[in-house]
Write a protein that holds these residues in place. Structure first.
Motif, PDB file in Angstrom:
ATOM      1  N   GLN A 211      -0.912  37.593  51.744  1.00 50.21           N
ATOM      2  CA  GLN A 211      -1.014  38.961  52.274  1.00 50.21           C
ATOM      3  C   GLN A 211      -1.405  39.974  51.186  1.00 50.21           C
ATOM      4  OE1 GLN A 211      -0.519  39.051  55.535  1.00 50.21           O
ATOM      5  NE2 GLN A 211       0.290  36.959  55.599  1.00 50.21           N
ATOM      6  N   VAL A 212      -1.235  39.600  49.918  1.00 50.10           N
ATOM      7  CA  VAL A 212      -1.381  40.584  48.839  1.00 50.10           C
ATOM      8  C   VAL A 212      -2.762  41.242  48.801  1.00 50.10           C
ATOM      9  CG1 VAL A 212      -1.325  40.919  46.334  1.00 50.10           C
ATOM     10  CG2 VAL A 212       0.460  39.568  47.453  1.00 50.10           C
ATOM     11  N   PRO A 213      -3.874  40.491  48.923  1.00 53.92           N
ATOM     12  CA  PRO A 213      -5.183  41.178  48.913  1.00 53.92           C
ATOM     13  C   PRO A 213      -5.302  42.244  50.003  1.00 53.92           C
ATOM     14  CG  PRO A 213      -5.480  38.822  48.606  1.00 53.92           C
ATOM     15  CD  PRO A 213      -4.041  39.021  48.952  1.00 53.92           C
ATOM     16  N   ALA A 214      -4.790  41.939  51.192  1.00 51.60           N
ATOM     17  CA  ALA A 214      -4.843  42.925  52.281  1.00 51.60           C
ATOM     18  C   ALA A 214      -3.934  44.111  51.972  1.00 51.60           C
ATOM     19  CB  ALA A 214      -4.443  42.274  53.606  1.00 51.60           C
ATOM     20  N   MET A 215      -2.804  43.864  51.319  1.00 54.69           N
ATOM     21  CA  MET A 215      -1.908  44.957  50.924  1.00 54.69           C
ATOM     22  C   MET A 215      -2.607  45.891  49.949  1.00 54.69           C
ATOM     23  SD  MET A 215       1.579  42.673  50.459  1.00 54.69           S
ATOM     24  CE  MET A 215       2.645  44.009  49.893  1.00 54.69           C
ATOM     25  N   VAL A 216      -3.343  45.316  49.012  1.00 56.95           N
ATOM     26  CA  VAL A 216      -4.092  46.139  48.050  1.00 56.95           C
ATOM     27  C   VAL A 216      -5.161  46.955  48.776  1.00 56.95           C
ATOM     28  CG1 VAL A 216      -5.607  46.094  46.035  1.00 56.95           C
ATOM     29  CG2 VAL A 216      -3.643  44.539  46.158  1.00 56.95           C
ATOM     30  N   GLN A 217      -5.788  46.363  49.775  1.00 54.57           N
ATOM     31  CA  GLN A 217      -6.817  47.084  50.542  1.00 54.57           C
ATOM     32  C   GLN A 217      -6.212  48.278  51.281  1.00 54.57           C
ATOM     33  OE1 GLN A 217      -8.811  44.234  53.053  1.00 54.57           O
ATOM     34  NE2 GLN A 217      -9.574  43.047  51.312  1.00 54.57           N
ATOM     35  N   VAL A 218      -4.968  48.121  51.761  1.00 53.93           N
ATOM     36  CA  VAL A 218      -4.286  49.254  52.406  1.00 53.93           C
ATOM     37  C   VAL A 218      -4.090  50.387  51.406  1.00 53.93           C
ATOM     38  CG1 VAL A 218      -2.156  50.025  53.535  1.00 53.93           C
ATOM     39  CG2 VAL A 218      -3.112  47.776  54.081  1.00 53.93           C
ATOM     40  N   LEU A 219      -3.617  50.055  50.225  1.00 51.47           N
ATOM     41  CA  LEU A 219      -3.433  51.060  49.179  1.00 51.47           C
ATOM     42  C   LEU A 219      -4.764  51.712  48.819  1.00 51.47           C
ATOM     43  CD1 LEU A 219      -1.886  52.590  47.037  1.00 51.47           C
ATOM     44  CD2 LEU A 219      -1.850  50.519  45.640  1.00 51.47           C
ATOM     45  N   GLN A 220      -5.801  50.908  48.696  1.00 58.30           N
ATOM     46  CA  GLN A 220      -7.130  51.431  48.384  1.00 58.30           C
ATOM     47  C   GLN A 220      -7.584  52.432  49.440  1.00 58.30           C
ATOM     48  OE1 GLN A 220      -9.509  50.476  45.669  1.00 58.30           O
ATOM     49  NE2 GLN A 220     -10.258  52.406  46.482  1.00 58.30           N
ATOM     50  N   ASP A 229       1.102  60.670  50.326  1.00 59.92           N
ATOM     51  CA  ASP A 229       2.437  60.176  50.681  1.00 59.92           C
ATOM     52  C   ASP A 229       2.399  58.682  50.991  1.00 59.92           C
ATOM     53  OD1 ASP A 229       5.303  60.606  51.503  1.00 59.92           O
ATOM     54  OD2 ASP A 229       4.475  59.898  53.406  1.00 59.92           O
ATOM     55  N   SER A 230       1.393  58.255  51.750  1.00 59.41           N
ATOM     56  CA  SER A 230       1.272  56.836  52.086  1.00 59.41           C
ATOM     57  C   SER A 230       0.996  56.006  50.841  1.00 59.41           C
ATOM     58  CB  SER A 230       0.151  56.626  53.120  1.00 59.41           C
ATOM     59  OG  SER A 230       0.463  57.263  54.340  1.00 59.41           O
ATOM     60  N   ALA A 231       0.139  56.514  49.952  1.00 55.49           N
ATOM     61  CA  ALA A 231      -0.149  55.801  48.709  1.00 55.49           C
ATOM     62  C   ALA A 231       1.120  55.657  47.869  1.00 55.49           C
ATOM     63  CB  ALA A 231      -1.223  56.534  47.919  1.00 55.49           C
ATOM     64  N   SER A 232       1.929  56.710  47.836  1.00 49.54           N
ATOM     65  CA  SER A 232       3.177  56.663  47.081  1.00 49.54           C
ATOM     66  C   SER A 232       4.101  55.582  47.627  1.00 49.54           C
ATOM     67  CB  SER A 232       3.873  58.031  47.142  1.00 49.54           C
ATOM     68  OG  SER A 232       5.129  57.982  46.522  1.00 49.54           O
ATOM     69  N   ARG A 233       4.195  55.493  48.950  1.00 48.23           N
ATOM     70  CA  ARG A 233       5.045  54.465  49.565  1.00 48.23           C
ATOM     71  C   ARG A 233       4.519  53.070  49.260  1.00 48.23           C
ATOM     72  NH1 ARG A 233       4.272  56.992  55.153  1.00 48.23           N
ATOM     73  NH2 ARG A 233       4.944  54.958  55.953  1.00 48.23           N
ATOM     74  N   CYS A 234       3.201  52.918  49.229  1.00 53.59           N
ATOM     75  CA  CYS A 234       2.612  51.615  48.891  1.00 53.59           C
ATOM     76  C   CYS A 234       2.925  51.231  47.454  1.00 53.59           C
ATOM     77  CB  CYS A 234       1.102  51.645  49.112  1.00 53.59           C
ATOM     78  SG  CYS A 234       0.588  51.799  50.829  1.00 53.59           S
ATOM     79  N   PHE A 235       2.749  52.181  46.540  1.00 56.41           N
ATOM     80  CA  PHE A 235       3.042  51.892  45.139  1.00 56.41           C
ATOM     81  C   PHE A 235       4.516  51.549  44.947  1.00 56.41           C
ATOM     82  CE2 PHE A 235      -0.980  53.995  43.647  1.00 56.41           C
ATOM     83  CZ  PHE A 235      -1.402  52.951  42.847  1.00 56.41           C
ATOM     84  N   GLU A 236       5.402  52.212  45.700  1.00 62.57           N
ATOM     85  CA  GLU A 236       6.835  51.894  45.602  1.00 62.57           C
ATOM     86  C   GLU A 236       7.098  50.444  45.975  1.00 62.57           C
ATOM     87  OE1 GLU A 236       9.239  54.600  47.821  1.00 62.57           O
ATOM     88  OE2 GLU A 236       8.591  56.357  46.682  1.00 62.57           O
ATOM     89  N   VAL A 237       6.380  49.947  46.976  1.00 66.40           N
ATOM     90  CA  VAL A 237       6.538  48.543  47.379  1.00 66.40           C
ATOM     91  C   VAL A 237       6.087  47.623  46.249  1.00 66.40           C
ATOM     92  CG1 VAL A 237       5.732  46.747  48.955  1.00 66.40           C
ATOM     93  CG2 VAL A 237       6.345  48.994  49.848  1.00 66.40           C
ATOM     94  N   PHE A 238       4.905  47.896  45.695  1.00 65.99           N
ATOM     95  CA  PHE A 238       4.409  47.037  44.612  1.00 65.99           C
ATOM     96  C   PHE A 238       5.336  47.101  43.397  1.00 65.99           C
ATOM     97  CE2 PHE A 238       0.267  47.326  46.868  1.00 65.99           C
ATOM     98  CZ  PHE A 238       0.001  45.968  46.948  1.00 65.99           C
ATOM     99  N   LEU A 249       3.693  38.179  43.170  1.00 66.07           N
ATOM    100  CA  LEU A 249       2.425  38.817  42.802  1.00 66.07           C
ATOM    101  C   LEU A 249       1.604  37.996  41.806  1.00 66.07           C
ATOM    102  CD1 LEU A 249       3.560  42.546  42.365  1.00 66.07           C
ATOM    103  CD2 LEU A 249       2.479  41.497  44.354  1.00 66.07           C
ATOM    104  N   ASN A 250       2.170  36.913  41.303  1.00 62.44           N
ATOM    105  CA  ASN A 250       1.526  36.197  40.191  1.00 62.44           C
ATOM    106  C   ASN A 250       0.095  35.782  40.474  1.00 62.44           C
ATOM    107  OD1 ASN A 250       3.915  36.539  38.906  1.00 62.44           O
ATOM    108  ND2 ASN A 250       4.295  34.373  38.487  1.00 62.44           N
ATOM    109  N   ARG A 251      -0.160  35.306  41.689  1.00 60.87           N
ATOM    110  CA  ARG A 251      -1.498  34.788  42.003  1.00 60.87           C
ATOM    111  C   ARG A 251      -2.565  35.874  41.897  1.00 60.87           C
ATOM    112  NH1 ARG A 251      -2.297  32.213  47.840  1.00 60.87           N
ATOM    113  NH2 ARG A 251      -0.599  30.863  47.095  1.00 60.87           N
ATOM    114  N   HIS A 252      -2.191  37.122  42.164  1.00 66.55           N
ATOM    115  CA  HIS A 252      -3.166  38.224  42.191  1.00 66.55           C
ATOM    116  C   HIS A 252      -2.860  39.263  41.122  1.00 66.55           C
ATOM    117  CE1 HIS A 252      -4.587  36.606  46.029  1.00 66.55           C
ATOM    118  NE2 HIS A 252      -3.320  36.531  46.387  1.00 66.55           N
ATOM    119  N   PHE A 253      -2.097  38.865  40.104  1.00 68.34           N
ATOM    120  CA  PHE A 253      -1.607  39.824  39.120  1.00 68.34           C
ATOM    121  C   PHE A 253      -2.745  40.492  38.353  1.00 68.34           C
ATOM    122  CE2 PHE A 253       0.913  41.143  35.401  1.00 68.34           C
ATOM    123  CZ  PHE A 253       1.931  41.791  36.072  1.00 68.34           C
ATOM    124  N   ALA A 254      -3.709  39.712  37.910  1.00 68.99           N
ATOM    125  CA  ALA A 254      -4.822  40.277  37.127  1.00 68.99           C
ATOM    126  C   ALA A 254      -5.585  41.314  37.940  1.00 68.99           C
ATOM    127  CB  ALA A 254      -5.762  39.160  36.676  1.00 68.99           C
TER     128      ALA A 254
END
Length: 593
Positions: A211-220, A229-238, A249-254
Motif C-alpha cells: 500500500q505504501v506507493p499509493a499512500m505516497v501518491q495520496v500525500l503527493q 491539513d490533509s498533508a499534515s495528517r499524512c506526514f503524521e502517519v508516516f 517502510l523498509n521496502r520503499h524507504f529510499a
C-alpha cells in the motif's frame, strides 16, 4: 419521549453553542449536568436533536454530548431500544450532509461499538460499513472509511482479526477516483492498522508494504492541491510508522527519503508543507539511522540540506522555517550516526560556502557548523585549529547576519571543546571584544555567550584581558538590553572563577550590582537576571573567599531565601546552587542558616 424534556435540552444546547463568555458556559453546563444528564432519557433526546435540528452546529453538538453519555447509560436500555437507536444512527449518518456533524455521529457509532461488539452485539455494523465503502456515492464511501478509522480507536482488537479483508478494502479506497477525503482517511486507517502488525507476521507486512506507493501518491496529491491539513495528517502517519518495531517502510524507504528531500527543497511549496517533509527526515535520522547507512544516502541527504540552511528565517526565533528544520536534520544526523559519515561532508560545504559572495550561504555555513559539533566532538578535537580559523573569518565578516551566526557557532564549539578553543584566545578575544562594541544587541548577546564559554577554560591567560573585559562587561550590565544583562553577569561570574585572586580589584563594584540584581522582581527577563545574579554571587564568594565576602553574606542569604518564595523554578534552582556554594565557602559559619 417527553417533548418538553427535548425542548428544554435543545434550548440549553442552543445557549451553549452561542455563549460568548465563560460565565454563561459554566451556568448552562451546570444546568445540563444537574437537570438533564442525570437521566438516561438524555440519550434518545440528544439523538432526536442530532437527527432533526435544522442547524448543523446544534446537530453536531448534540452528537458530541450523546457520545459522552453512551458509556454511562447504554446498558440501561433494553435490547429493542438499543436496536432502534443503532438503526436510527446509521440512517442519520447516511443522510447527514454536514461533515462535522457526520464525524460526530461516527464517534457515537464508535462509542456504541466499543460496548456492543465485544459482547457479540451489532454484528451487522461491519457489513454496513463495508457496503458504504463500496458504494458508488463518494459521500457514502467517506462515511464508511471514517467510521472504520474511528473504530480502530475503540475495537482495534476485533478489527485486527479481519486484517486481510481490511487490506483488500483499503487497497481500493486508497486509490479512490473521486474523493481525496476517502484517500486521506484510508491512509490514516492504515496507520492505525499498522500498530497491530507483529514483526513476525510476514503476510500482513507484505500486504501493508504493497500500500505504501499509493499512500505516497495520496500525500503527493495533498501537496499538489495545497491541502495543508490533509498533508499534515499524512506526514503524521508516516512519522508514526518510523517508530514502529515492525519494518513496514523498509521496502520503499529510499523513495520516501527522496520524496521528502524533493518536497523540503522545493521553494514553490508553502513553507509549512516543506517543514513537514523536513521533519520526516529528522524522524528518519533519529529512528532509522541503520537504514540510512545501509542505503548509503547520508551524503546525499547532507548535500540537499546544506543549501536549505542558506534560506531566510523569520524574525521570531521560536517560529519554524525550512532552514531551521534543515539544521535540525543535520543535528539529528550528527548525533545519531558515526561522525566520520557526517562531519567531513558538512565541513566541505562549510569551507565552500564561506567563499560564497552571498552572505546567506556564509550564515548557513556557520549555523551548520554550530549544529553538528555536538555529535562530532571527539572526531573534531584534533582539527579545532582549522575550525577556529573558519569561525574567525565569520566573526570578522562584513555582514551582521554572518557575524551573529559565527558567534553562535563559537559558543557551541567552546561549549564542547572549551580547552581546545581557549588555546586560540589570541585570535578570538580581540574579535569578540570588537563584537561586544557593536550596536546590534543580538550580536552583542551571542558574542557574550561565546565569551562566557571560552572564559571557563581560559585559565591564566585571562589576566591579560581582565581590565578591558571587566570594563566592558560592567558597562553592558549597567546599560545593556534585558537579554544582554543576564549574559554579561554570567560572563562576569566566569571571569571571576577563571581569574582567581586577580579579580579582587573588581569585587566591590561587582558585588553591589549583584546584590541589587538579586533584589529585583518583574517579568521573565528580570527574573532571569535575578537567577544569574544568585549564581554569580556564589561564583564571586568562591573566588574572593569568606573574609572578603563575609560583609555580604547576610544580605545575599536573605535575598536568596526570598527568591525561593517567588514563582520561578529557575530562581529556586539557582538558590539551591548558591546555598551549596555558601556552605562550602563558609563551612562552620554557615550553621546559623
Amino acid at each position: 419521549m417527553d417533548p418538553q424534556f427535548i425542548a428544554g435540552l435543545q434550548d440549553l444546547l442552543q445557549k451553549l453553542a452561542s455563549a460568548l463568555d465563560t460565565e454563561t458556559i459554566k451556568t448552562v453546563t451546570s444546568t445540563l449536568s444537574q437537570q438533564f444528564y442525570t437521566e438516561s432519557a438524555c440519550v434518545p433526546a440528544l439523538l432526536t436533536i442530532a437527527k432533526d435540528h435544522e442547524q448543523p452546529h446544534i446537530r453536531q453538538l448534540a452528537a458530541v454530548e450523546m457520545r459522552k453519555r453512551i458509556p454511562v447509560y447504554w446498558s440501561t436500555f433494553d435490547a429493542d431500544t438499543q436496536q432502534q437507536m443503532r438503526d436510527a444512527i446509521l440512517q442519520m449518518i447516511i443522510a447527514e450532509t454536514n461533515n462535522l456533524a457526520r464525524h460526530s455521529l461516527a464517534r457515537v457509532i464508535s462509542s456504541i461499538a466499543e460496548l456492543d461488539i465485544p459482547n457479540q452485539r451489532w454484528g451487522d455494523l461491519i457489513q454496513f460499513l463495508y457496503k458504504c465503502c463500496q458504494s458508488p456515492t463518494a459521500a457514502h464511501r467517506e462515511i464508511g472509511i471514517y467510521v472504520l478509522d474511528s473504530l480502530f480507536e475503540t475495537i482495534a482488537d476485533t478489527l485486527s482479526e479481519h486484517m486481510q479483508h481490511l487490506f483488500n478494502l483499503f487497497s481500493t479506497l486508497i486509490k479512490d477516483p473521486e474523493s481525496l477525503v476517502v484517500r486521506v482517511t484510508t491512509l490514516e486507517a492504515l496507520g492505525k492498522a499498522a500498530e497491530f502488525i507483529e514483526p513476525e507476521d510476514r503476510s500482513a507486512i507484505n500486504a501493508f508494504q504493497a500500500q505504501v506507493p499509493a499512500m505516497v501518491q495520496v500525500l503527493q496529491k495533498c501537496l499538489e492541491v495545497g491541502e495543508e491539513d490533509s498533508a499534515s495528517r499524512c506526514f503524521e502517519v508516516f512519522n508514526s510508522l518510523l517508530i514502529l518495531e515492525t519494518p513496514l517502510l523498509n521496502r520503499h524507504f529510499a523513495e520516501l527519503i527522496e520524496f521528502s528531500i524533493n518536497v523540503g527543497s522545493n521553494e514553490e511549496f508553502d513553507d509549512n508543507l516543506r517543514i513537514m517533509a523536513l521533519n520526516f527526515l529528522v524522524w528518519t535520522a533519529t529512528y532509522k539511522r541503520g537504514r540510512l547507512q545501509k542505503l548509503k544516502i547520508v551524503k546525499l541527504l547532507i548535500d540537499k540540506m546544506m543549501p536549505i540552511t542558506s534560506q531566510e528565517d523569520p524574525e521570531d526565533i521560536d517560529e519554524d522555517s525550512p532552514s531551521r528544520v534543515a539544521l535540525r536534520v543535520l543535528n539529528a544526523l550528527s548525533t545519531n550516526l558515526p561522525p566520520q559519515h557526517v562531519f567531513p561532508v558538512v565541513i566541505a560545504h562549510v569551507v565552500q560556502y564561506m567563499q560564497n559572495a552571498d552572505p546567506m550561504f556564509r550564515k548557513g555555513a556557520m549555523l551548520s557548523l554550530a549544529i553538528v559539533i555536538e555529535g562530532c566532538v571527539d572526531y573534531t578535537r584534533l582539527g579545532t585549529g582549522d575550525i577556529v580559523a573558519l569561525v574567525c573569518a565569520g566573526l570578522s565578516d562584513p555582514d551582521a547576519r554572518v557575524r551573529r551566526a559565527s558567534c553562535m557557532a563559537l559558543g557551541c564549539i567552546a561549549d564542547e571543546l572549551g580547552d581546545e578553543v581557549a588555546d586560540h584566545h589570541e585570535k578570538l578575544m580581540p574579535l569578540i571584544f570588537n563584537l561586544m562594541n557593536e550596536s546590534d544587541m543580538m550580536i552583542v548577546k551571542y558574542a557574550i555567550n561565546a565569551l562566557d564559554s571560552i572564559l571557563e577554560g581560559l585559565g591564566e591567560p585571562i589576566l591579560g584581558y581582565l581590565p578591558h573585559l571587566m570594563q566592558r562587561l560592567v558597562h553592558l550590565l549597567d546599560v545593556g538590553s534585558a537579554e544582554v544583562k543576564p549574559l554579561a553577569l554570567a560572563a562576569i561570574g566566569s571571569a571571576a572563577h577563571s581569574s582567581g585572586d586577580a579579580f579582587a580589584p573588581y569585587f566591590n563594584e561587582v558585588i553591589l550590582r549583584v546584590t541589587h540584581a538579586m533584589s529585583l522582581t518583574g517579568d521573565d527577563d528580570v527574573m532571569a537576571l535575578r537567577g544569574i545574579a544568585t549564581d554569580t554571587a556564589g561564583a564571586i564568594a568562591e573566588t574572593a573567599g569568606k573574609d572578603a565576602f563575609r560583609p555580604y553574606l547576610e544580605e545575599t542569604m536573605k535575598l536568596a531565601l526570598q527568591g525561593m518564595e517567588l514563582d520561578s523554578s529557575n530562581l529556586r534552582e539557582c538558590g539551591y546552587c548558591y546555598f551549596a556554594v555558601m556552605s562550602r565557602v563558609f563551612e562552620g559559619e554557615f550553621t546559623q542558616y
